[in-house]
Write a protein that holds these residues in place. Structure first.
Motif, short mmCIF file in Angstrom:
data_model
loop_
_atom_site.label_atom_id
_atom_site.label_comp_id
_atom_site.label_asym_id
_atom_site.label_seq_id
_atom_site.Cartn_x
_atom_site.Cartn_y
_atom_site.Cartn_z
N PRO A 187 0.78 -1.23 0.00
CA PRO A 187 0.00 0.00 0.00
C PRO A 187 0.82 1.28 0.00
O PRO A 187 0.29 2.34 -0.32
CB PRO A 187 -0.82 -0.11 1.30
CG PRO A 187 0.00 -0.98 2.18
CD PRO A 187 0.64 -1.97 1.26
N VAL A 188 2.06 1.22 0.37
CA VAL A 188 2.86 2.44 0.45
C VAL A 188 3.67 2.60 -0.83
O VAL A 188 4.72 2.03 -0.99
CB VAL A 188 3.78 2.43 1.68
CG1 VAL A 188 2.99 2.76 2.93
CG2 VAL A 188 4.45 1.08 1.87
N GLN A 189 3.18 3.40 -1.76
CA GLN A 189 3.87 3.57 -3.02
C GLN A 189 4.06 5.03 -3.38
O GLN A 189 4.82 5.36 -4.27
CB GLN A 189 3.08 2.88 -4.15
CG GLN A 189 3.20 1.38 -4.13
CD GLN A 189 4.60 0.91 -4.43
OE1 GLN A 189 5.29 1.45 -5.27
NE2 GLN A 189 5.05 -0.11 -3.72
N GLY A 190 3.38 5.93 -2.75
CA GLY A 190 3.49 7.34 -3.10
C GLY A 190 4.35 8.10 -2.13
O GLY A 190 5.37 7.62 -1.63
N LYS A 191 3.93 9.33 -1.82
CA LYS A 191 4.70 10.21 -0.94
C LYS A 191 4.86 9.58 0.44
O LYS A 191 5.91 9.72 1.07
CB LYS A 191 4.00 11.56 -0.84
CG LYS A 191 4.79 12.60 -0.06
CD LYS A 191 4.08 13.93 -0.04
CE LYS A 191 4.94 14.98 0.67
NZ LYS A 191 5.25 14.63 2.06
N TYR A 192 3.83 8.91 0.91
CA TYR A 192 3.91 8.27 2.22
C TYR A 192 5.04 7.24 2.25
O TYR A 192 5.81 7.16 3.22
CB TYR A 192 2.58 7.62 2.55
CG TYR A 192 2.53 6.98 3.92
CD1 TYR A 192 2.32 7.75 5.05
CD2 TYR A 192 2.73 5.61 4.07
CE1 TYR A 192 2.30 7.16 6.32
CE2 TYR A 192 2.69 5.02 5.32
CZ TYR A 192 2.48 5.80 6.44
OH TYR A 192 2.46 5.22 7.68
N ALA A 193 5.12 6.44 1.19
CA ALA A 193 6.18 5.42 1.12
C ALA A 193 7.55 6.09 1.06
O ALA A 193 8.50 5.64 1.73
CB ALA A 193 5.97 4.54 -0.10
N LEU A 194 7.67 7.13 0.26
CA LEU A 194 8.94 7.83 0.14
C LEU A 194 9.35 8.43 1.48
O LEU A 194 10.51 8.30 1.91
CB LEU A 194 8.83 8.93 -0.92
CG LEU A 194 10.09 9.76 -1.16
CD1 LEU A 194 11.24 8.88 -1.64
CD2 LEU A 194 9.81 10.86 -2.18
#
Length: 427
Positions: A156-163
């Motif tokens: 689930p973490v692929q966008g800004k949150y993941a970064l």
């Protein structure tokens, strides 16, 4: 010849969530039975379920936006608010793309087509009178493929949150400074099955840390370990990011900031290949005219093959004054040769005495051949031969034991320096 089509069972196995696998498995079963409309509807249900489950995971990990969306969904479910529930489903892909970056803009287009075809399959009112929407096997299969490869197989973490999560991990004082340990730390998180955009953005942030920011040494080691880990985990994405961003980032450095490239090339291996030609020339010119306060970097530059020739050129022009200002923790052989050459070129007693003291500081760094050159060369220079410090220098050279005492005395005698044999025997 192997089929170029992705195996359907393999696609099911790629799904990370066991419950999502159930939905996509039903869609695959419908496809195999020739029920292509049911297959497309099932694929869309799997997509919806997967996005919602990803939002739940993000909410549990502290994402406030995800918490708000899940609270909103649960209120609809408790109140049986079908109107808003349908609106939520219609906007689900935009939510996944814009708010959480679970999918890219191109992936959104493919999944939006799935959503439109699902509507045609499930709602006869959307089809022209007298016609039945009959999707082809190829269309159903491409929707199954898009659902799995664009969304279902990814965490689930692929966008800004993941970064942000990755960057925070590297910035932590407890992140490993060794590549292998760092790789283990990153491999089980968002980088396990990342999108190219996540890897690219992570690499760019790490490059900025090393090239553009003034961070302390241990932090640099952690960043370098993270970059090395990304290279091993996803070499193609890593290479593409460096090709695109490394040169522009280096090009933005001022002349005063250019010294940062030395540490960068030292800490991040095999990156010279991504530097564009104009920058290579600029860095080579910088090394050829290396500032005095960076002369201690010659130990690395003389071993760094792309800049070795230019570092050697700088060594050949080092002056006595510059060497006196620099303290070398490990004296490179080429610099040791320059020390010896300057000593043997002494034009007066002051130079000879002063430089004998300089050589004595680094005596442990000289090899046997260099020691022999000092002894034989000293005998050929009257200013050195009659200098006060020659005896003291010969004594420390003999004491280094790079040449056995008996052989050293033989060298003194053969060089016409027999009067110093007795001095060395007084140890």
């Amino acid at each position: 010849m192997a089929s170029p089509l992705t195996d359907l069972d393999e696609m099911i196995l790629k799904c990370r969530d066991d419950r999502t696998k159930t939905y996509i498995a039903e869609a695959v079963a419908s496809y195999r039975a020739g029920a292509f409309r049911s297959s497309i509807v099932g694929a869309w249900i799997a997509v919806c379920f997967d996005v919602i489950e990803k939002l739940r995971e993000l909410a549990l990990s502290g994402d406030k936006e995800a918490e708000m969306r899940i609270d909103e969904l649960e209120k609809m479910q408790r109140s049986g608010d079908i109107t808003n529930a349908l609106r939520f489903e219609r906007e689900l892909l935009k939510l996944a793309r814009d708010k959480f970056e679970l999918i890219s803009h191109l992936e959104f287009i493919d999944l939006e087509r799935l959503q439109e075809d699902r509507n045609r399959c499930a709602h006869p009112s959307l089809v022209s009178e007298g016609r039945v929407f009959s999707p082809s096997a190829e269309l159903a299969r491409v929707h199954l493929y898009s659902a799995v490869t664009h969304l279902l197989q990814h965490p689930p973490v692929q966008g800004k949150y993941a970064l942000d999560k990755l960057v925070s991990a590297v910035d932590s004082e407890y992140f490993p400074e060794k590549k292998d340990t760092a790789k283990d730390s990153l491999a089980s998180g968002p980088l396990r099955r990342p999108r190219e955009s996540l890897v690219r953005n992570f690499v760019i942030v790490l490059l900025k840390r090393l090239i553009k920011e003034d961070i302390e040494w241990n932090h640099k080691r952690r960043v370098a370990a993270a970059l090395a880990s990304v290279f091993e985990l996803h070499p193609h994405y890593y290479a593409d990011a460096l090709k695109e961003k490394l040169s522009p980032m280096l090009r933005s450095l001022s002349d005063q900031e250019l010294k940062r490239v030395i540490n960068f090339f030292r800490m991040v291996m095999d990156t010279w290949q991504y530097v564009e030609v104009d920058l290579r020339h600029r860095i080579e010119a910088f090394v050829s005219a290396l500032p005095v306060d960076l002369l201690d970097e010659l130990d690395f530059l003389l071993r760094f093959e792309p800049l070795q020739k230019h570092a050697s050129s700088r060594v050949s022009r080092i002056t006595r004054a510059e060497l006196k200002e620099t303290l070398f923790f490990s004296l490179p052989m080429e610099v040791a040769d320059r020390f010896i050459a300057l000593y043997l070129e002494s034009r007066n007693f002051n130079q000879a005495n002063e430089w004998a003291k300089q050589l004595a500081i680094y005596v442990s760094d000289f090899n046997e051949e260099q020691i022999r050159r000092i002894v034989t060369g000293a005998a050929g220079n009257d200013q050195i031969l009659n200098s006060i410090e020659l005896g003291a220098l010969l004594k420390v050279l003999r004491g280094s034991k790079k040449i056995s005492p008996a052989e050293f005395d033989s060298l003194l005698m053969a060089s016409g320096l027999s009067r110093y044999v007795s001095i060395n025997d007084d140890e």
